[in-house]
Write a protein that holds these residues in place. Structure first.
Motif, mmCIF file in Angstrom:
data_model
loop_
_atom_site.group_PDB
_atom_site.id
_atom_site.type_symbol
_atom_site.label_atom_id
_atom_site.label_comp_id
_atom_site.label_asym_id
_atom_site.label_seq_id
_atom_site.Cartn_x
_atom_site.Cartn_y
_atom_site.Cartn_z
ATOM 1 N N GLU A 1 0.773 -0.821 0.027
ATOM 2 C CA GLU A 1 0.215 -0.334 0.131
ATOM 3 C C GLU A 1 1.088 1.292 0.025
ATOM 4 O O GLU A 1 0.696 2.360 -0.493
ATOM 5 C CB GLU A 1 -0.803 -0.403 1.088
ATOM 6 C CG GLU A 1 -1.954 -0.834 1.186
ATOM 7 C CD GLU A 1 -2.706 -0.846 0.012
ATOM 8 O OE1 GLU A 1 -3.506 0.303 0.094
ATOM 9 O OE2 GLU A 1 -3.348 -2.178 -0.590
ATOM 10 N N GLU A 2 1.756 1.201 0.817
ATOM 11 C CA GLU A 2 2.759 2.135 0.718
ATOM 12 C C GLU A 2 4.108 2.267 -0.256
ATOM 13 O O GLU A 2 4.838 3.268 -0.040
ATOM 14 C CB GLU A 2 3.627 2.183 2.146
ATOM 15 C CG GLU A 2 2.958 2.014 3.467
ATOM 16 C CD GLU A 2 2.457 3.634 3.393
ATOM 17 O OE1 GLU A 2 3.792 4.709 3.984
ATOM 18 O OE2 GLU A 2 1.241 4.221 3.267
ATOM 19 N N ASN A 3 4.190 1.786 -1.702
ATOM 20 C CA ASN A 3 5.133 1.552 -2.619
ATOM 21 C C ASN A 3 6.137 1.556 -2.153
ATOM 22 O O ASN A 3 7.195 1.581 -2.679
ATOM 23 C CB ASN A 3 4.771 3.144 -2.858
ATOM 24 C CG ASN A 3 3.183 3.430 -3.932
ATOM 25 O OD1 ASN A 3 2.605 2.622 -4.627
ATOM 26 N ND2 ASN A 3 3.491 4.827 -3.747
ATOM 27 N N GLY A 4 6.554 0.342 -1.119
ATOM 28 C CA GLY A 4 7.367 -0.357 -0.570
ATOM 29 C C GLY A 4 8.439 0.571 0.117
ATOM 30 O O GLY A 4 9.672 0.497 0.971
ATOM 31 N N SER A 5 7.565 1.936 0.860
ATOM 32 C CA SER A 5 8.734 2.560 1.854
ATOM 33 C C SER A 5 8.147 1.606 3.116
ATOM 34 O O SER A 5 7.526 0.810 3.732
ATOM 35 C CB SER A 5 8.056 4.244 1.880
ATOM 36 O OG SER A 5 6.843 4.138 2.082
ATOM 37 N N HIS B 1 2.489 6.802 4.472
ATOM 38 C CA HIS B 1 2.367 8.035 3.723
ATOM 39 C C HIS B 1 1.027 7.724 3.095
ATOM 40 O O HIS B 1 0.622 9.014 2.630
ATOM 41 C CB HIS B 1 3.908 7.880 2.634
ATOM 42 C CG HIS B 1 5.420 8.117 3.311
ATOM 43 N ND1 HIS B 1 4.814 9.298 4.289
ATOM 44 C CD2 HIS B 1 5.837 7.407 3.683
ATOM 45 C CE1 HIS B 1 6.527 9.035 4.387
ATOM 46 N NE2 HIS B 1 6.526 7.891 4.109
ATOM 47 N N HIS B 2 0.895 6.946 2.704
ATOM 48 C CA HIS B 2 -0.869 6.896 1.299
ATOM 49 C C HIS B 2 -1.463 6.047 2.488
ATOM 50 O O HIS B 2 -3.152 6.266 1.808
ATOM 51 C CB HIS B 2 -0.236 5.816 0.274
ATOM 52 C CG HIS B 2 0.681 6.035 -0.220
ATOM 53 N ND1 HIS B 2 0.750 7.025 -1.536
ATOM 54 C CD2 HIS B 2 1.890 5.691 -0.565
ATOM 55 C CE1 HIS B 2 2.125 7.016 -2.042
ATOM 56 N NE2 HIS B 2 2.747 6.659 -1.290
ATOM 57 N N ILE B 3 -1.349 6.129 3.481
ATOM 58 C CA ILE B 3 -2.245 5.132 4.561
ATOM 59 C C ILE B 3 -2.622 6.593 6.008
ATOM 60 O O ILE B 3 -1.555 7.076 5.986
ATOM 61 C CB ILE B 3 -2.835 4.232 5.150
ATOM 62 C CG1 ILE B 3 -2.321 3.404 4.248
ATOM 63 C CG2 ILE B 3 -3.299 4.003 6.822
ATOM 64 C CD1 ILE B 3 -1.737 1.421 4.277
ATOM 65 N N ASP B 4 -4.195 6.941 5.861
ATOM 66 C CA ASP B 4 -4.199 8.762 6.826
ATOM 67 C C ASP B 4 -4.367 8.155 8.014
ATOM 68 O O ASP B 4 -4.426 8.589 9.055
ATOM 69 C CB ASP B 4 -4.744 9.051 5.978
ATOM 70 C CG ASP B 4 -4.827 9.572 4.574
ATOM 71 O OD1 ASP B 4 -2.967 9.803 4.108
ATOM 72 O OD2 ASP B 4 -5.472 9.718 3.908
ATOM 73 N N SER B 5 -5.052 6.789 8.077
ATOM 74 C CA SER B 5 -6.055 6.360 9.720
ATOM 75 C C SER B 5 -6.075 4.447 9.478
ATOM 76 O O SER B 5 -5.826 4.122 9.192
ATOM 77 C CB SER B 5 -7.268 6.720 9.446
ATOM 78 O OG SER B 5 -8.370 5.945 8.849
ATOM 79 N N LEU B 6 -5.971 4.637 11.324
ATOM 80 C CA LEU B 6 -6.013 3.967 11.868
ATOM 81 C C LEU B 6 -7.502 2.727 11.223
ATOM 82 O O LEU B 6 -7.339 1.418 11.237
ATOM 83 C CB LEU B 6 -5.613 3.868 13.049
ATOM 84 C CG LEU B 6 -6.317 2.349 14.204
ATOM 85 C CD1 LEU B 6 -4.762 1.588 13.939
ATOM 86 C CD2 LEU B 6 -6.154 2.789 16.214
ATOM 87 N N GLU B 7 -8.327 3.384 11.257
ATOM 88 C CA GLU B 7 -9.503 2.802 10.699
ATOM 89 C C GLU B 7 -8.656 2.317 9.021
ATOM 90 O O GLU B 7 -9.453 1.023 8.901
ATOM 91 C CB GLU B 7 -11.124 3.755 10.181
ATOM 92 C CG GLU B 7 -11.206 3.895 11.606
ATOM 93 C CD GLU B 7 -10.795 5.592 11.805
ATOM 94 O OE1 GLU B 7 -9.687 5.496 11.770
ATOM 95 O OE2 GLU B 7 -11.179 5.684 13.436
#
Ligand code: OOG
Ligand code: NI
Length: 268
Positions: free
Chosen positions: A33-37, A176-182
């Motif tokens: 999801e984070e493009n590898g970071s 970086h690409h996921i904004d929340s715990l939800e």
């Protein structure tokens, strides 16, 4: 004692993933999801008995020697636990959460078992460089495990697994690409990971400046003296921190939420 913080964390991580296959899968899922970071850990947690040879202080000494400082204390009355958390001046290093079971508050029967286990440890074992990923230091029968478990899930887990990271925790703030715990929870559920639902999928929230969730511990076969049995091992946690009125990100823990995170290793 370890002199190198990175090698300590590497060793703890290797020991943890060896009995927590979900950890690799969670990393793969989030990295995708984070493009590898890289995934950053918010904290790592340890459990111990409050006995002379194994006290919280003695575990903490490993971290103090590496520049960590004590920043908070917590009491879990029903679970009979003390806990403290430690932070490093290099804020990219994970925080450390250590709890200890107040053995003297258990029944005579459980105290006798725990004293017998700890009596088998070398007096100085707690100072060994590898102590924080050294596992179990004693012989244990399935009956002793089950007797402890009946009274305290924590005591049963610790008797079976010994000294090692109980969980690592993804810092949601560093994604970086996921904004929340939800969002993290949705991804986990879609991938089939069972969330700890005690007190709701999310413990805490913005109002207490910390939101946490965890997946239930993996299950692994443990060799007791007499037989083998599949029991809960370790789990992965997810934490999102929020700013306090002074604008700083909250760095502590929340006892009411932590109380429920402990239950991620429940066998029953
Ligand atoms: C510790 C549970 C508490 C947290 O983040 O609140 C905790 C444990 O299960 O040993 O880690
Ligand atoms: Ni935790």
């Amino acid at each position: 004692m370890h002199t190198d913080i990175n090698s300590l964390f590497d060793n703890m991580w290797q020991d943890y993933v060896a009995i927590t296959p979900s950890a690799h899968k969670v990393h793969a899922l989030l990295k995708d999801e984070e493009n590898g970071s890289e995934i950053v850990n918010d904290h790592v947690a340890f459990r111990t008995f409050n006995l002379e040879k194994t006290s919280l202080d003695k575990l903490a000494a490993h971290f103090l020697a590496l520049g960590y400082e004590e920043k908070g204390t917590y009491d879990f009355e029903a679970k009979k636990l003390n806990a403290r958390h430690f932070e490093h001046s290099d804020t990219t290093q994970p925080k450390i959460f250590i709890s200890e079971l107040r053995v003297q508050e258990l029944t005579e029967q459980s105290q006798a078992i725990i004293n017998k286990l700890v009596a088998q440890m070398d007096a100085e074992a707690v100072k060994n460089e590898n102590f924080l990923y050294s596992g179990r230091h004693w012989a244990l029968t399935k009956e002793e495990y089950e007797t402890l478990l009946e009274e305290s899930e924590y005591a049963g887990w610790l008797a079976a697994w010994g000294f090692r990271a109980n969980h690592f925790t993804v810092s949601v703030n560093h994604l970086h690409h996921i904004d929340s715990l939800e969002e993290v929870n949705t991804l986990l559920k879609e991938a089939g990971f069972p969330l700890n639902t005690v007190g709701g999928e999310i413990k805490g929230g913005e109002e207490v400046h910390l939101a946490q969730s965890s997946i239930m511990a993996d299950r692994q076969i443990v060799k007791f003296d007499d037989e083998e049995k599949e029991i809960p091992s370790c789990f992965y946690e997810f934490a999102q921190r929020f700013s306090m009125p002074n604008g700083k990100l909250y760095q502590g823990f929340v006892a009411e939420s932590a109380d429920k995170i402990f239950e991620s290793t429940n066998a029953k």
